[in-house]
Scaffold this active site. Structure first.
Site, PDB file in Angstrom:
ATOM      1  CD  GLU A 195      -3.170  -0.574   2.188  1.00  0.00           C
ATOM      2  OE1 GLU A 195      -3.265   0.595   2.624  1.00  0.00           O
ATOM      3  OE2 GLU A 195      -3.858  -1.514   2.617  1.00  0.00           O
ATOM      4  CB  SER A 262       4.153 -21.785   0.425  1.00  0.00           C
ATOM      5  OG  SER A 262       4.516 -21.128   1.607  1.00  0.00           O
ATOM      6  CG  ASP A 334      -6.130  -6.081   1.021  1.00  0.00           C
ATOM      7  OD1 ASP A 334      -5.308  -5.806   1.921  1.00  0.00           O
ATOM      8  OD2 ASP A 334      -6.680  -5.225   0.320  1.00  0.00           O
ATOM      9  CG  ASP A 337      -7.589  -2.007   4.351  1.00  0.00           C
ATOM     10  OD1 ASP A 337      -6.881  -2.524   3.473  1.00  0.00           O
ATOM     11  OD2 ASP A 337      -8.831  -1.932   4.269  1.00  0.00           O
ATOM     12  CG  ASP A 522     -18.017 -10.548  -2.380  1.00  0.00           C
ATOM     13  OD1 ASP A 522     -18.029 -10.359  -1.158  1.00  0.00           O
ATOM     14  OD2 ASP A 522     -19.019 -10.396  -3.112  1.00  0.00           O
TER      15      ASP A 522
END
Length: 821
Positions: A195, A262, A334, A337, A522
């Protein structure tokens, strides 16, 4: 003269003798902390005997009459082999490193205190289920039993490092283990750094459309346009310089491009040659010596469990039982924030909310510093999360005057039941049981790969923040914290997390790639960890009708770069075989030699070949030439080549070829010009460091795995005993991943990769295999400090068996913990 010579000889001999005696004394003191694996230990807090059988690779097989006895044994073995590592991890998450290391770690402690992870872990103890609280208490008692033994028997303070950095070790507490889970979450998180970098880049670019080139989305449906960051905060300087954050091996804050990664994939019986399910997993973290991973087998009431643990945490995080196998890959959810909070101009102790100004929640925190006066911090929290300092990821450069930045993060949950969920997964007997058990898992978000005797599945586990569809930046940029539409609105239901059970093709997997394509909110994430490895994985999986344990191992160790195969024809399109013969020793001749080598290369990032080094240096120089003109010093923040950016530029997607023109020059440069100039740059750089004989270059000389001791790794002479460095194949975008550091004079050092590899075959479970990248012991005088490292480098494994007869046959020792009379 002769007398003086004799005295000089005597003095020299005396100095040598003193040096030898000093070395012998140091060795003697350090060796006192080497654990004795073959003895009986009376323990005061133990109810029933515990047996610890260490097989020939020093993997402990722990047996007890109850689960709590087994967890006690795990705590004891972790403390035997990794006590220093455990105490350093605990001090890191507590923000107490400076009590041992002085001013060197003050910046790290300041940052960790701001996050307040340890206090949150203390609050989370009561949220665990009864099974987990019992496991935590028993594990802590096992660690403390070893501490008591060290104190009673004067066992060299428990670790050789304790002689150099003497500090008291507090008894282990259940909260310590929960705090380490949160610390792992921090090391796996990359959304916050992204961000900030996105905001800084947006401020630097003259053309906002170019942001989609240098920080592209993973291929898939495009998203709606976002506001320019400058429009959110008009008073912010367009070209503000940042404040550097601490760059120390002890820092748990991942560098950009070095967050978690990974590989994990599974095959159903229909795609398995043996008729049983298969699972392969290799989680990627930063390399250290010893490895963060520790192999162990626990014989629990529900059966044996074997796999990889992290010292300090009482759970097998990736492994198998007789009925179930499970692996983990970073989900790239995510889950972070950044909120820019507006201060009250009349009262700096208040910040703006949708309901008006409110006071920060604040409290003092004292940081003790070895050899210095303590400092007092004021920790502040808003409704969105803790207030962060401007030094973290250069937050100061994107925070307007009269504002502060706060962090929203799922891991900052005071009722965190992640460990309870992990222990429940470990005890599950089927795919569906494991999926149900993971509902209480909060963070860090992972993709959980599962196989039982018949089925395969993958479920994303972790709490997904619920965002408002009208969120200003969709969570991609720091947003205005006082606007209601930017704030989190709870969590999404667990059922909505991506889930794949029994796919029709019989194979599933994840390389940190994009797994769903949903519209915001979503969407799960806009930032994914991989757009490249998944293409090579897909090819390898579809190339066979059926798979075996060995074909899964072959895929784990595959060093072929899909990225190289894709980009080289693009960037060299007008360079291949187009030049006239050039004299020997000229830049033109070296360029022709390099192009000839690359033209015949199949993209294999083999440690013994020259082509991977030429390719990597060329791409690195090319990206720097493309962005330096537009970003200036900020170009240094783009430490790794972004393949999608290079492809967009050379295919001129949405006008991206504009990056090829140097704005400050009078002429108009083409992308072919930039490719040729970048290749010359790369060859000059290679010549200065590795010589001009291109055919003699070795990728492995530049791509060494840097498994260094975090504290002693830079100490002269001692570093040769504590660091484990190895020539390795692979690269940033290969399945055999060896993520390069991306900065400094040796940018291709391998610093982040698969510290653990495991492949599980449920047609014959005891034929399963696993390995870690160093050895089981954290004691550098132990023969088990690096005994697995060469196996790991060569792509070899050790048996992952629950057969106690096999474990006892070659045991290096059997420890009996018995109740003290």
């Amino acid at each position: 003269m002769r007398l003086m010579f004799r005295w000089l000889v005597r003095i020299a001999a005396s100095l040598v003798a003193l040096a030898v005696l000093a070395i012998l004394l140091i060795y003697y003191l350090a060796s006192q902390s080497l654990p004795d694996y073959d003895r009986t230990v009376p323990v005061a807090d133990l109810v029933a005997p515990v047996e610890i059988v260490r097989d020939n690779a020093n993997v402990p097989h722990i047996l007890g009459e109850s689960d709590t006895d087994v967890f006690f044994g795990l705590g004891y073995t972790h403390a035997q082999d990794r006590l220093w590592q455990m105490t350093i991890l605990r001090r890191t998450v507590q923000g107490r490193l400076s009590e041992v290391f002085g001013n060197r770690t003050v910046a790290i402690d300041r940052l960790m205190r701001r996050l307040d992870l340890y206090r949150l872990a203390q609050q989370s103890v009561s949220a665990q289920d009864d099974q987990t609280r019992a496991a935590l208490a028993a594990y802590s008692a096992g660690v403390n039993a070893r501490l008591g033994e060290i104190n009673e028997r004067a066992l060299g303070r428990g670790a050789p490092e304790m002689f150099l950095f003497n500090a008291p070790i507090a008894p282990w507490q259940p909260a310590d283990s929960l705090a380490l889970v949160k610390l792992m979450g921090l090391q796996l998180s990359g959304q916050m750094a992204n961000e900030v970098l996105r905001a800084r880049t947006a401020l630097m670019l003259d053309d906002p459309a170019r942001l989609a080139d240098i920080m592209p989305d993973a291929p898939g449906t495009a998203i709606a346009a976002l506001p320019e960051y400058a429009s959110l905060f008009p008073d912010l300087p367009r070209f503000a310089q940042g404040i550097p954050m601490p760059d120390d091996p002890l820092s748990p804050f991942p560098r950009p491009g070095l967050a978690g990664a990974s590989n994990g994939w599974a095959a159903a019986p229909s795609r398995s040659a043996s008729g049983g399910t298969l699972l392969a997993n290799d989680p990627h973290l930063g390399f250290t010596a010893p490895s963060i991973w520790y192999l162990a087998r626990l014989e629990l009431a529900k059966g044996g469990v074997i796999g990889a643990t992290i010292p300090g945490i009482p759970v097998v995080l990736t492994g198998r039982s007789a009925r179930l196998g499970w692996g983990l890959t970073s989900a790239y959810l995510d889950d972070q924030d950044l909120f820019i909070e507006k201060l009250n101009p009349d009262n700096a102790e208040e910040y703006l909310t949708p309901e008006g100004y409110k006071r920060f929640k604040s409290r003092p925190s004292i940081v003790e510093i070895k050899g210095e006066k303590p400092i007092t911090l004021t920790l502040r929290w808003t409704e969105n999360g803790p207030v962060l300092p401007g030094s973290l990821y250069n937050l100061a450069s994107v925070t307007p005057k009269g504002h502060v930045a706060a962090l929203g993060w799922t891991v900052l949950n005071p009722q965190d039941t992640t460990l309870s969920a992990a222990i429940s997964i470990m005890g599950a007997g089927s795919v569906q049981e494991a999926i149900a058990a993971a509902e209480g898992y909060i963070g860090p978000a992972q993709n959980l790969q599962l196989v039982d005797q018949e089925n395969i599945a993958m479920k994303m586990i972790g709490w997904v923040p619920r965002r408002d569809p009208d969120h200003q930046s969709q969570g991609r940029l720091p947003s205005q914290g006082w606007r209601a539409e930017n704030r989190w609105q709870g969590r999404m239901p667990y059922a909505s997390n991506p889930e794949f059970v029994a796919p029709r093709g019989g194979i599933l997997g994840n390389t940190n790639n994009k797994v769903v394509d949903r519209p915001f909110p979503d969407h799960i994430s806009f930032l994914w960890g991989d757009t490249q490895r998944i293409n090579r994985w897909n090819r390898l999986m579809q190339a066979r009708q059926v798979h075996t344990r060995d074909s899964f191992i072959e895929a784990q160790l595959d060093p072929v770069s899909f990225t190289a195969r894709t980009l080289l024809p693009l960037i060299g399109a007008d360079l291949w075989f187009t030049g006239e013969a050039a004299p020997e020793g000229t830049p033109e001749r070296r360029r022709q030699t390099a192009l000839r080598l690359l033209a015949d290369w199949n993209g294999e990032m083999n440690e013994h070949l020259p082509e991977p080094l030429i390719y990597a240096a060329w791409l690195r120089a090319l990206q720097d030439r493309l962005i330096r003109d537009d970003l200036g010093p900020l170009a240094d923040a783009f430490t790794h080549v972004e393949p999608l950016f290079i492809e967009r530029v050379f295919r001129d997607i949405d006008g991206a070829s504009a990056w090829c023109n140097v704005r400050q020059s009078a002429r108009t440069e083409t992308c072919t010009d930039m490719a040729r100039l970048a290749l010359d740059d790369a060859l000059v750089w290679i010549g200065e460091r590795y010589g001009t004989a291109l055919e003699s270059l070795r990728w492995g000389d530049a791509h060494q795995a840097m498994q260094d001791h975090q504290i002693l790794g830079d100490v002269p002479l001692l570093k040769y005993f504590v660091n484990i460095r190895q020539s390795t194949s692979g690269g940033d975008n290969t399945l055999q991943r060896g993520r390069t550091i991306g900065t400094g004079p040796e940018p291709f050092r391998n610093v982040h990769g698969p510290g653990y590899r495991g492949v599980y075959d449920f047609a014959d479970p005891d034929s399963s295999v696993f390995v870690i990248s160093t050895g089981q012991s954290g004691h550098f005088l132990s023969r088990h400090y690096e005994d697995l490292a060469q196996l790991w480098r060569r792509g070899e494994y050790i048996p992952m068996s629950l057969d106690m007869g096999l474990a006892r046959a070659g045991a290096v020792g059997v420890t009996q913990l018995v109740p003290a009379e």
